[in-house]
Design a protein around this motif. Structure first.
Motif, PDB file in Angstrom:
ATOM      1  N   ASP A 465       0.811  -1.217   0.000  1.00 17.32           N
ATOM      2  CA  ASP A 465       0.000   0.000   0.000  1.00 17.32           C
ATOM      3  C   ASP A 465       0.845   1.268   0.000  1.00 17.32           C
ATOM      4  O   ASP A 465       0.347   2.344   0.356  1.00 17.32           O
ATOM      5  CB  ASP A 465      -0.955   0.001   1.193  1.00 17.32           C
ATOM      6  N   ALA A 466       2.128   1.161  -0.373  1.00 21.54           N
ATOM      7  CA  ALA A 466       2.944   2.372  -0.523  1.00 21.54           C
ATOM      8  C   ALA A 466       2.426   3.157  -1.724  1.00 21.54           C
ATOM      9  O   ALA A 466       2.352   2.628  -2.839  1.00 21.54           O
ATOM     10  CB  ALA A 466       4.413   2.002  -0.705  1.00 21.54           C
ATOM     11  N   LYS A 467       2.060   4.411  -1.519  1.00 19.09           N
ATOM     12  CA  LYS A 467       1.382   5.184  -2.552  1.00 19.09           C
ATOM     13  C   LYS A 467       2.283   5.408  -3.759  1.00 19.09           C
ATOM     14  O   LYS A 467       3.459   5.720  -3.636  1.00 19.09           O
ATOM     15  CB  LYS A 467       0.926   6.528  -1.992  1.00 19.09           C
ATOM     16  N   THR A 468       1.695   5.248  -4.931  1.00 20.78           N
ATOM     17  CA  THR A 468       2.383   5.521  -6.188  1.00 20.78           C
ATOM     18  C   THR A 468       1.315   5.843  -7.225  1.00 20.78           C
ATOM     19  O   THR A 468       0.119   5.893  -6.913  1.00 20.78           O
ATOM     20  CB  THR A 468       3.253   4.330  -6.623  1.00 20.78           C
ATOM     21  N   ALA A 469       1.730   6.085  -8.459  1.00 20.87           N
ATOM     22  CA  ALA A 469       0.777   6.440  -9.516  1.00 20.87           C
ATOM     23  C   ALA A 469       1.411   6.111 -10.856  1.00 20.87           C
ATOM     24  O   ALA A 469       2.523   5.559 -10.927  1.00 20.87           O
ATOM     25  CB  ALA A 469       0.406   7.927  -9.431  1.00 20.87           C
ATOM     26  N   GLU A 470       0.700   6.450 -11.922  1.00 17.88           N
ATOM     27  CA  GLU A 470       1.226   6.212 -13.262  1.00 17.88           C
ATOM     28  C   GLU A 470       2.543   6.961 -13.428  1.00 17.88           C
ATOM     29  O   GLU A 470       2.656   8.136 -13.077  1.00 17.88           O
ATOM     30  CB  GLU A 470       0.215   6.684 -14.306  1.00 17.88           C
ATOM     31  N   GLY A 471       3.517   6.286 -13.955  1.00 14.63           N
ATOM     32  CA  GLY A 471       4.870   6.833 -14.025  1.00 14.63           C
ATOM     33  C   GLY A 471       5.764   6.235 -12.966  1.00 14.63           C
ATOM     34  O   GLY A 471       6.986   6.318 -13.048  1.00 14.63           O
ATOM     35  N   GLY A 472       5.145   5.617 -11.950  1.00 12.81           N
ATOM     36  CA  GLY A 472       5.929   4.957 -10.907  1.00 12.81           C
ATOM     37  C   GLY A 472       6.254   3.518 -11.237  1.00 12.81           C
ATOM     38  O   GLY A 472       6.914   2.834 -10.449  1.00 12.81           O
ATOM     39  N   SER A 473       5.791   3.037 -12.394  1.00 12.74           N
ATOM     40  CA  SER A 473       6.122   1.675 -12.804  1.00 12.74           C
ATOM     41  C   SER A 473       7.625   1.546 -13.014  1.00 12.74           C
ATOM     42  O   SER A 473       8.265   2.436 -13.585  1.00 12.74           O
ATOM     43  CB  SER A 473       5.389   1.319 -14.097  1.00 12.74           C
ATOM     44  N   GLY A 474       8.180   0.416 -12.563  1.00 16.98           N
ATOM     45  CA  GLY A 474       9.623   0.194 -12.660  1.00 16.98           C
ATOM     46  C   GLY A 474      10.382   0.683 -11.447  1.00 16.98           C
ATOM     47  O   GLY A 474      11.608   0.530 -11.383  1.00 16.98           O
ATOM     48  N   ALA A 475       9.672   1.264 -10.472  1.00 16.55           N
ATOM     49  CA  ALA A 475      10.340   1.781  -9.275  1.00 16.55           C
ATOM     50  C   ALA A 475      10.772   0.632  -8.371  1.00 16.55           C
ATOM     51  O   ALA A 475      10.127  -0.412  -8.318  1.00 16.55           O
ATOM     52  CB  ALA A 475       9.407   2.725  -8.519  1.00 16.55           C
ATOM     53  N   PRO A 476      11.868   0.807  -7.639  1.00  8.97           N
ATOM     54  CA  PRO A 476      12.304  -0.243  -6.706  1.00  8.97           C
ATOM     55  C   PRO A 476      11.394  -0.283  -5.482  1.00  8.97           C
ATOM     56  O   PRO A 476      10.926   0.750  -4.996  1.00  8.97           O
ATOM     57  CB  PRO A 476      13.719   0.188  -6.329  1.00  8.97           C
ATOM     58  N   LEU A 477      11.159  -1.490  -4.972  1.00 10.58           N
ATOM     59  CA  LEU A 477      10.406  -1.676  -3.734  1.00 10.58           C
ATOM     60  C   LEU A 477      11.395  -2.190  -2.686  1.00 10.58           C
ATOM     61  O   LEU A 477      11.883  -3.315  -2.774  1.00 10.58           O
ATOM     62  CB  LEU A 477       9.263  -2.671  -3.930  1.00 10.58           C
ATOM     63  N   PHE A 478      11.700  -1.332  -1.708  1.00  3.50           N
ATOM     64  CA  PHE A 478      12.645  -1.690  -0.653  1.00  3.50           C
ATOM     65  C   PHE A 478      11.919  -2.414   0.482  1.00  3.50           C
ATOM     66  O   PHE A 478      10.788  -2.066   0.836  1.00  3.50           O
ATOM     67  CB  PHE A 478      13.326  -0.444  -0.076  1.00  3.50           C
ATOM     68  N   GLY A 479      12.602  -3.401   1.077  1.00  6.33           N
ATOM     69  CA  GLY A 479      12.096  -4.053   2.275  1.00  6.33           C
ATOM     70  C   GLY A 479      12.710  -3.442   3.522  1.00  6.33           C
ATOM     71  O   GLY A 479      13.484  -2.479   3.459  1.00  6.33           O
ATOM     72  N   GLN A 480      12.357  -4.007   4.697  1.00  5.65           N
ATOM     73  CA  GLN A 480      12.902  -3.488   5.954  1.00  5.65           C
ATOM     74  C   GLN A 480      14.403  -3.678   6.058  1.00  5.65           C
ATOM     75  O   GLN A 480      15.066  -3.016   6.860  1.00  5.65           O
ATOM     76  CB  GLN A 480      12.217  -4.178   7.141  1.00  5.65           C
ATOM     77  N   SER A 481      14.953  -4.569   5.251  1.00  7.61           N
ATOM     78  CA  SER A 481      16.399  -4.779   5.255  1.00  7.61           C
ATOM     79  C   SER A 481      17.150  -3.638   4.596  1.00  7.61           C
ATOM     80  O   SER A 481      18.374  -3.574   4.675  1.00  7.61           O
ATOM     81  CB  SER A 481      16.732  -6.093   4.534  1.00  7.61           C
ATOM     82  N   GLY A 482      16.420  -2.720   3.931  1.00 13.52           N
ATOM     83  CA  GLY A 482      17.075  -1.641   3.205  1.00 13.52           C
ATOM     84  C   GLY A 482      17.543  -2.060   1.829  1.00 13.52           C
ATOM     85  O   GLY A 482      18.285  -1.322   1.179  1.00 13.52           O
ATOM     86  N   LYS A 483      17.105  -3.242   1.372  1.00 12.83           N
ATOM     87  CA  LYS A 483      17.472  -3.738   0.051  1.00 12.83           C
ATOM     88  C   LYS A 483      16.214  -3.908  -0.797  1.00 12.83           C
ATOM     89  O   LYS A 483      15.101  -4.000  -0.278  1.00 12.83           O
ATOM     90  CB  LYS A 483      18.217  -5.066   0.172  1.00 12.83           C
ATOM     91  N   VAL A 484      16.419  -3.982  -2.106  1.00  7.25           N
ATOM     92  CA  VAL A 484      15.300  -4.075  -3.037  1.00  7.25           C
ATOM     93  C   VAL A 484      14.743  -5.493  -3.016  1.00  7.25           C
ATOM     94  O   VAL A 484      15.479  -6.469  -3.211  1.00  7.25           O
ATOM     95  CB  VAL A 484      15.744  -3.697  -4.462  1.00  7.25           C
ATOM     96  N   ILE A 485      13.431  -5.611  -2.782  1.00  4.90           N
ATOM     97  CA  ILE A 485      12.785  -6.923  -2.767  1.00  4.90           C
ATOM     98  C   ILE A 485      11.842  -7.104  -3.950  1.00  4.90           C
ATOM     99  O   ILE A 485      11.334  -8.208  -4.162  1.00  4.90           O
ATOM    100  CB  ILE A 485      12.012  -7.138  -1.454  1.00  4.90           C
ATOM    101  N   GLY A 486      11.591  -6.029  -4.722  1.00  7.06           N
ATOM    102  CA  GLY A 486      10.676  -6.158  -5.851  1.00  7.06           C
ATOM    103  C   GLY A 486      10.745  -4.952  -6.766  1.00  7.06           C
ATOM    104  O   GLY A 486      11.398  -3.942  -6.469  1.00  7.06           O
ATOM    105  N   VAL A 487      10.050  -5.079  -7.919  1.00  8.61           N
ATOM    106  CA  VAL A 487       9.974  -3.998  -8.912  1.00  8.61           C
ATOM    107  C   VAL A 487       8.498  -3.701  -9.144  1.00  8.61           C
ATOM    108  O   VAL A 487       7.729  -4.589  -9.552  1.00  8.61           O
ATOM    109  CB  VAL A 487      10.655  -4.407 -10.235  1.00  8.61           C
ATOM    110  N   ASN A 488       8.085  -2.455  -8.872  1.00  2.25           N
ATOM    111  CA  ASN A 488       6.683  -2.067  -9.057  1.00  2.25           C
ATOM    112  C   ASN A 488       6.285  -2.199 -10.523  1.00  2.25           C
ATOM    113  O   ASN A 488       7.046  -1.826 -11.426  1.00  2.25           O
ATOM    114  CB  ASN A 488       6.466  -0.624  -8.605  1.00  2.25           C
ATOM    115  N   PHE A 489       5.071  -2.707 -10.751  1.00  2.00           N
ATOM    116  CA  PHE A 489       4.612  -2.813 -12.140  1.00  2.00           C
ATOM    117  C   PHE A 489       3.137  -2.483 -12.308  1.00  2.00           C
ATOM    118  O   PHE A 489       2.685  -2.254 -13.425  1.00  2.00           O
ATOM    119  CB  PHE A 489       4.865  -4.224 -12.682  1.00  2.00           C
ATOM    120  N   GLY A 490       2.354  -2.455 -11.233  1.00  2.00           N
ATOM    121  CA  GLY A 490       0.928  -2.204 -11.380  1.00  2.00           C
ATOM    122  C   GLY A 490       0.410  -1.256 -10.329  1.00  2.00           C
ATOM    123  O   GLY A 490       0.828  -1.307  -9.168  1.00  2.00           O
ATOM    124  N   VAL A 491      -0.509  -0.383 -10.724  1.00  2.00           N
ATOM    125  CA  VAL A 491      -1.084   0.601  -9.818  1.00  2.00           C
ATOM    126  C   VAL A 491      -2.595   0.551  -9.947  1.00  2.00           C
ATOM    127  O   VAL A 491      -3.133   0.592 -11.063  1.00  2.00           O
ATOM    128  CB  VAL A 491      -0.579   2.024 -10.140  1.00  2.00           C
TER     129      VAL A 491
END
Length: 543
Positions: A465-491
């Protein structure tokens, strides 16, 4: 002249010394014997040997013939005198008698007491001093002690007994008091140790609770500061992807154009509105490759992030937006056209110019794509976003942070003053490319950082539920470890709790395929991976 005789008796290992002053002395196992010896090796109730003192000398006057008695290793004989040190043995019975006589001597000390007591002690002492035998000394000391004890008065004895009893009672009382005090001290020490152990357990429990509280506080601080820290650490590694693509004829590759440019002069990228806000698909029967009509051209934006060696991770639909645009797909189907990328660049925060982006690999089953930035002058200074290959940070309820460029330049303009935004729109509003270039030169290209939590999870999707919008596709999704756990693709614009990301392991596979390395930075585009990527893009565009 002998006044008595000392007899040392040995029966095996048992030894004993006796003194006799009688003139007539019987030795045997009979009850009338003066010296009785009871042993199973000789007959019972019989007198073995009889001695008689005559003229100061003890003589053997009778003996029992059945005992095989020997006198100084010779057969015993009657009326034979006994001298000091003589031995009499009985056969094989291990019984031996040694004799020592006490002779009469003149008194050394006179006293008014009865002469037999002093005379005996004196004679015993003189007799003991006249012989070298150890048993004489023992006999003398024993008899001397007896006589000395008889000489002590009963009052003195009573006094010594009372003194002994008093001292004994005092020692007993002191010992008992010491014992009781020691016992009480031990009890107090045990109680104190018990109290100390209880306090230690309470302290350990309190320390444990404080440790858990510190961990909880640290976790809260980390969660609260996660987004700002990530923005400072990795914000300059999140780039804005800007591209333009044309529709060209599938067979000839020539540019498709609108037949009448006047119809699309106001907005060549959007069909004219109809009543009630419904858009009508333009008539494509007039699209042609001839004439001077406006080319069918679209621009697009998205987000990507640097993972090292110049490689950029983003979504497949960011680099090929026509695959997700139903209107464009309909136009291509009706006009027999295909999409062709005209330009593809990236903008990094803190850098004023655009850098070309080439496509290296597109995901087949997941919305993932890998690009490459050939920018040797800045690539070493661009932060590398770390990839989390574990599962600890991926759980429902865990905190996540996303960083991207939702709404493209519109969101960037919203960050400046209204007057400045209006001025920028007047100058560059007709060209999105020019507007983004101006924002880059002004240092206003900055990613938006938002924080939320994971709301759902499966093997191919991370819902957050981290807010994003069109244009945010491809953004990194960081976990609590401070590392990237995913790549945003849908809003989902109507449900902020249902934003989607592809797990990072799918992107890791594409990176491995194109020769991605984390140990060293690559400032030159890998030639080995370039050819497959180009053919892949071409094949995708043709479909």
């Amino acid at each position: 002249m002998a006044v008595g005789i000392i007899i040392h008796v040995s029966v095996g290992k048992e030894k004993r010394t006796e003194y006799f002053g009688e003139e007539f002395l019987r030795i045997g196992s009979d009850e009338i014997s003066e010296l009785q010896i009871h042993t199973p090796n000789v007959p019972k109730d019989r007198i073995w040997l009889t001695l008689e003192r005559e003229d100061g000398v003890y003589r053997i006057i009778d003996f029992y013939d059945g005992l095989e008695l020997e006198h100084n290793d010779e057969p015993i004989k009657r009326f034979r005198a006994i001298a000091d040190g003589d031995r009499i043995t009985i056969g094989n019975s291990e019984i031996e008698f040694s004799f020592f006589s006490l002779t009469s001597e003149s008194a050394l000390i006179t006293t008014n007491r009865e002469p037999h007591q002093v005379q005996f002690i004196e004679e015993a002492a003189i007799g003991a001093s006249a012989t070298e035998k150890r048993d004489d000394a023992k006999a003398f000391l024993r008899e001397f002690s007896r006589e000395l004890f008889r000489e002590i008065s009963w009052r003195t004895k009573a006094l010594w007994i009372a003194l002994f009893v008093t001292v004994s009672l005092g020692l007993f009382y002191a010992g008992y008091g010491f014992y009781q005090e020691t016992k009480q001290s031990r009890i107090r020490i045990e109680d104190q140790n018990r109290v100390i152990n209880d306090l230690r357990e309470k302290i350990d429990k309190t320390n444990s609770e404080l440790g858990e509280l510190n961990k909880s506080n640290e976790m809260v601080r980390n969660i609260v500061s996660l987004a700002p820290n990530l923005r400072v650490e990795y914000g300059n590694g999140v780039c804005l992807i800007v591209g333009v693509y044309d529709l060209v004829d599938r067979k000839t590759g020539r540019q498709l154009r609108y037949p009448d440019p006047e119809d699309f002069e106001n907005d060549p990228y959007q069909p004219p509105p109809m009543e009630e806000g419904i858009y009508e698909v333009p008539d494509t029967q007039g699209l042609t490759t001839e004439g001077n009509g406006s080319p069918v051209r679209y621009d697009f934006i998205g987000t990507g992030f640097h993972v090292g060696n110049g490689f950029i991770l983003t979504n497949k639909h960011v680099l090929q937006p026509w695959t997700e645009d139903d209107l464009v797909k309909q136009l291509m189907s009706q006009a027999g056209g295909r999409a062709k990328i005209r330009s593809l660049t990236v903008y990094f925060p803190s850098y004023t110019r655009a850098y070309p982006l080439s496509i290296k690999r597109l995901g087949s089953n997941q919305d993932i794509a890998v690009g490459f930035v050939n920018a040797p002058d800045i690539i070493e200074s661009i932060p590398v976003l770390p990839i989390d290959e574990g599962d600890d940070s991926r759980a429902i309820g865990k905190t996540v942070v996303t960083m991207g460029y939702p709404n493209g330049p519109d969101r960037l303009l919203a960050m400046v003053d209204d007057a400045e935004a209006k001025s920028i729109n007047r100058k560059f509003g007709s060209s999105r490319q020019a507007l983004i270039s101006y924002l880059a030169q002004s240092g206003k290209i900055l990613p938006l950082t938002t924080q939320g939590s994971i709301t759902d999870l499966d093997g191919k999707r991370i819902v957050h539920d981290a807010k994003t919008a069109e244009g945010g596709s491809g953004a990194p999704l960081f976990g609590q470890s401070g590392k990237v756990i995913g790549v945003n693709f849908g809003v989902f614009t109507e449900n902020n709790a249902s934003n989607l990301a592809v797990p990072i392991e799918y992107a890791k596979r594409l990176l491995d395929d194109v020769g991605w390395k984390t140990s060293s930075l690559v400032t030159k585009e890998p030639e080995a991976a370039a050819s497959p990527a180009k053919s892949s893009v071409a094949s995708k565009a043709e479909k």
